[in-house]
Scaffold this active site. Structure first.
Site, PDB file in Angstrom:
ATOM      1  N   ASP A   1     -23.618  13.574   2.439  1.00 58.10           N
ATOM      2  CA  ASP A   1     -23.162  13.747   3.816  1.00 58.10           C
ATOM      3  C   ASP A   1     -24.258  13.249   4.761  1.00 58.10           C
ATOM      4  O   ASP A   1     -25.393  13.046   4.342  1.00 58.10           O
ATOM      5  CB  ASP A   1     -22.884  15.242   4.047  1.00 58.10           C
ATOM      6  CG  ASP A   1     -21.763  15.470   5.043  1.00 58.10           C
ATOM      7  OD1 ASP A   1     -21.419  14.525   5.776  1.00 58.10           O
ATOM      8  OD2 ASP A   1     -21.233  16.593   5.077  1.00 58.10           O
TER       9      ASP A   1
ATOM     10  N   HIS B   1     -11.423   9.380   4.765  1.00 59.65           N
ATOM     11  CA  HIS B   1     -12.017  10.297   5.749  1.00 59.65           C
ATOM     12  C   HIS B   1     -12.998   9.601   6.694  1.00 59.65           C
ATOM     13  O   HIS B   1     -12.918   9.769   7.913  1.00 59.65           O
ATOM     14  CB  HIS B   1     -12.717  11.446   5.007  1.00 59.65           C
ATOM     15  CG  HIS B   1     -13.549  12.310   5.884  1.00 59.65           C
ATOM     16  ND1 HIS B   1     -13.013  13.012   6.947  1.00 59.65           N
ATOM     17  CD2 HIS B   1     -14.872  12.602   5.889  1.00 59.65           C
ATOM     18  CE1 HIS B   1     -13.975  13.692   7.552  1.00 59.65           C
ATOM     19  NE2 HIS B   1     -15.110  13.455   6.943  1.00 59.65           N
TER      20      HIS B   1
END
Ligand SMILES: *[C@@H]1O[C@H](CO)[C@@H](O)[C@H](O)[C@H]1NC(C)=O
Ligand SMILES: *[C@@H]1O[C@H](CO)[C@@H](O)[C@H](O)[C@H]1NC(C)=O
Ligand SMILES: *[C@@H]1O[C@H](CO)[C@@H](O)[C@H](O)[C@H]1NC(C)=O
Ligand SMILES: *[C@@H]1O[C@H](CO)[C@@H](O)[C@H](O)[C@H]1NC(C)=O
Ligand SMILES: *[C@@H]1O[C@H](CO)[C@@H](O)[C@H](O)[C@H]1NC(C)=O
Length: 545
Positions: free
Chosen positions: A266, A408
């Protein structure tokens, strides 16, 4: 160890004197953008990024008389190689000077991003406003960690503290100025229909039935530091506050540091904020005012002067169903001729996210993970979805061979899907500052394909305008089956359909028009709140008086 306030003499004086600035009233974007039927607004970044210089610290332990508290020799922040580094204090100071930004007046969490090793969110109500204001000034304010402090290891406290207030919290303090942000004014519960949550069924009860007036964020490299700070803080705050709820987060262990619970790195796509850091190849550059209120690029006018250099903090507790997600991948491998079933499952997961677990983007590594690419922050974000060398126009509107439109990271930062060059005047950027929470998946959970203990992401985003930031990304992009093209479907990770099944196309590389119906929300919203994280001077001069 006892944690005492950081005294200013310990902080290097690298930032120029306070410079008062006039408010910019840039081209008013405001609420009108939310009604744009095409949603072809500007790009913005999504997954996180920023880095710190954890290992390369040269702080000396000055055991002189001024040192009333332990000094740090190693950073409290993490520094995964694949995430963009945080700027050095000298580089950030130079960038801040160039745009007259005072990094010492801005709370430290806002521009730092997902770099915390351990972080506790302490949600509180104000029981006695007069006492609370006194405590805010005398106890809390001296502990509030600013941006410059966090960039300089020798100035970092043992435990960093930030504080933010909800609309009801400002009211409790008799602060009635209109911050001109309607999601903030109404609170997150009132915004629930825009977020795709199926009502409050899954919400943490405290986010539903209680007036949360504020949140204190405590961050350090160990939970013990945080515990010590919290207990000393609670003792000093006494009955002026009441604890409503708290959530402890932690970076995942070992080589999973910087990865969220599904396993994907991330933090790569956080934007570079002007006045703070310079961009890596492919990183979005956003005007300061897109994140900080009252700065260049904040299009909202009429806000009170004290709001300047604050930022709206969106908190969401996002539960992740990891064993269930893994079973879905196992059961639905992409059947490309050259791939094993396991590789086909890995590819499905990577296409849902838009990146491999290493952080390598599927747009640059379409079939199998490329960990060397993933680990290289100069390359792992360097793509536009346009053709090689393309500098104007839009991406190919039918080509999903490298990355699905629904992925995403593509839904939440469409890059060339919105046209090239990716505009720097985008108003849909956020800085993501969250942290994973909950334990690692146990062998028993993995074998049973079922989550037994809650885990997920304590999502935090900062922006100067919630309707253009978090709410826009969630409501008009992730949850919008027509974005970026008709038939694209939901964001398979965070897209939400009020709990109903979500249809997604583009995931099957062998037939990108084949719809896949997701009957499980692998990310479940447990609710949250909207807050405002004020500048240190606003705390001193407005909120605590
Ligand atoms: C808030 O304002 C009310 C009405 O003016 C006043 O009675 C009260 O003392 C104020 N509270 C604080 C904490 O300043
Ligand atoms: C980034 O991508 C561009 C265009 O594909 C390429 O020319 C450039 O060399 C890349 N930069 C790095 C650091 O790899
Ligand atoms: C766009 O992508 C499609 C599908 O891969 C391909 O057939 C088409 O030739 C591409 N168009 C252009 C202009 O490159
Ligand atoms: C878990 O899911 C896998 C993949 O579908 C399956 O092979 C296995 O039997 C499941 N285990 C249980 C206990 O249901
Ligand atoms: C691809 O999927 C679509 C939609 O399910 C279907 O109509 C079509 O026949 C499929 N194409 C191939 C080549 O299987």
């Amino acid at each position: 160890m006892r944690i005492l306030p950081v005294v200013s003499s310990l902080v290097h004086c690298f930032v120029p004197a306070w410079l008062s600035k006039s408010y910019k009233s840039q081209n008013a974007v405001g609420d009108s953008t939310i009604d744009d039927p095409t949603m072809r607004l500007n790009p913005f970044p999504t997954l996180l990024s920023l880095g710190i210089c954890a290992g390369i610290v040269s702080a000396t332990y000055l055991n002189d008389a001024r040192s009333l508290q332990p000094r740090r020799q190693t950073s409290m922040l993490i520094d995964p190689a694949a995430q963009p580094d945080l700027p050095t204090i000298n580089a950030a100071t130079a960038a801040a000077n160039a745009v007259n930004l005072n990094l010492k007046d801005i709370q430290g969490d806002i521009l730092i991003g997902m770099k915390k090793k351990s972080e506790l969110f302490f949600f509180f109500g104000i029981s006695n406003a007069k006492d609370f204001k006194k405590n805010l000034k005398s106890t809390i304010l001296p502990l509030v960690t600013n941006t410059a402090q966090l960039l300089d290891v020798s100035a970092q406290p043992q435990t960093a503290l930030n504080i933010a207030f909800s609309q009801t919290g400002l009211r409790a303090l008799n602060v009635t100025d209109d911050l001109k942000d309607s999601p903030f004014s109404g609170g997150q519960l009132q915004d629930i229909a825009n977020l795709g949550d199926p009502g409050t069924t899954n919400w943490v009860p405290e986010f539903v039935g209680t007036n949360i007036h504020g949140v204190i964020l405590l961050a350090s490299d160990t939970p013990d530091n945080i515990k010590a700070t919290l207990s000393s803080l609670k003792a000093k705050l006494g009955n002026s506050v009441k604890e409503i709820y708290s959530l402890q987060g932690a970076a995942r262990p070992g080589n999973q540091e910087g990865h969220e619970h599904f396993g994907y790195l991330d933090g790569i796509s956080n934007p570079a904020v002007q006045g703070f850091q310079s961009p890596l190849p492919g990183q979005a550059v956003v005007p300061t005012g897109e994140i900080l209120v009252g700065e260049n690029g904040d299009g909202v006018t009429g806000r009170p002067p004290w709001a300047k250099d604050g930022s709206f903090l969106v908190f969401r507790q996002l539960k992740q169903l990891v064993p269930e997600f893994n079973k879905f991948l196992t059961d639905n491998p992409i059947r490309a001729p050259t791939l094993t079933a396991k590789q086909g499952s890995d590819l499905l997961g990577a296409r849902m996210i838009g990146r491999w677990k290493s952080g390598a983007p599927v747009f640059l590594a379409p079939l199998v993970d490329d960990p060397v690419l993933g680990a290289d922050p100069n390359r792992n974000n360097n793509f536009t979805y346009g053709a090689p060398g393309q500098t104007t126009g839009s991406s190919n509107a039918t080509d999903q061979s490298k990355c699905p439109f629904s992925a995403h990271i593509r839904k939440t930062r469409p890059r060339a899907d919105l046209g090239l060059p990716e505009s720097s005047s985008s108003n849909h950027h956020i800085v993501r500052g969250g942290i994973p929470y909950g334990p690692e998946v146990t062998p028993n959970e993995a074998a049973s394909n079922t989550t037994k203990t809650e885990r997920g992401l304590a999502f935090v985003s900062y922006q100067s305008n919630i309707a253009n930031g978090f709410q826009f990304l969630q409501h008009l992009w992730a949850d919008n089956a027509r974005f970026i093209h008709a038939g694209v479907g939901f964001d398979p990770i965070i897209g939400a359909n009020q709990g109903a099944p979500r249809v997604v196309t583009g995931l099957d590389l062998m037939n990108v028009s084949r719809p896949i119906t997701l009957t499980t929300d692998f990310v479940v919203s447990r609710g949250g709140e909207y807050f405002f994280s004020p500048s240190l001077s606003a705390i001193a001069n407005t909120l605590s008086v």
